[in-house]
Design a protein around this motif. Structure first.
Motif: not given
Length: 116
Positions: A39-55, A57-67
């Motif tokens: 997130s340091d690579y784009a400080p003005q969009r730090r929250a957006q970058t971190m939310s995309w990474m968490l999204l 991670e969560d999508a993988g935790a949901i879709v992974g077991p289903i697949v």
């Protein structure tokens, strides 16, 4: 871990996998440090970058077991574990590529495209 199950499925293999999974919590602080570094690579969009990474991670935790369940019930355990191995290798290769491309940039000069 997938190779353990492909080699021999039994109580010993199950126990080994359980012990490896039990240690996942140890990597949470490292994941937080990686998110902060990226997130340091784009400080003005730090929250957006971190939310995309968490999204992701969560999508993988949901879709992974289903697949994984679909692969296992359709083609069996060896195909599911083989897919897991292929995904792990692909992830490692992408990590090496991404790390090398980020090493060429400094946090202040990095350009982050919001469409990715």
């Amino acid at each position: 871990r997938s190779f353990i199950f492909l080699r021999r499925i039994g109580r010993v293999s199950w126990w080994a996998n359980w012990r490896m999974t039990w240690g996942k919590a140890a990597f949470r602080p490292a994941w937080g440090a990686i998110m902060a570094h990226v997130s340091d690579y784009a400080p003005q969009r730090r929250a957006q970058t971190m939310s995309w990474m968490l999204l992701g991670e969560d999508a993988g935790a949901i879709v992974g077991p289903i697949v994984a369940g679909l692969l296992w019930t359709t083609w069996g355990l060896p195909v599911m574990l083989g897919a897991r191995v292929v995904l792990a290798i692909g992830t490692e290769l992408y990590t090496v590529y991404l790390t090398r491309s980020l090493e060429r940039q400094t946090p202040s000069t990095a350009i982050v495209d919001s469409n990715h």
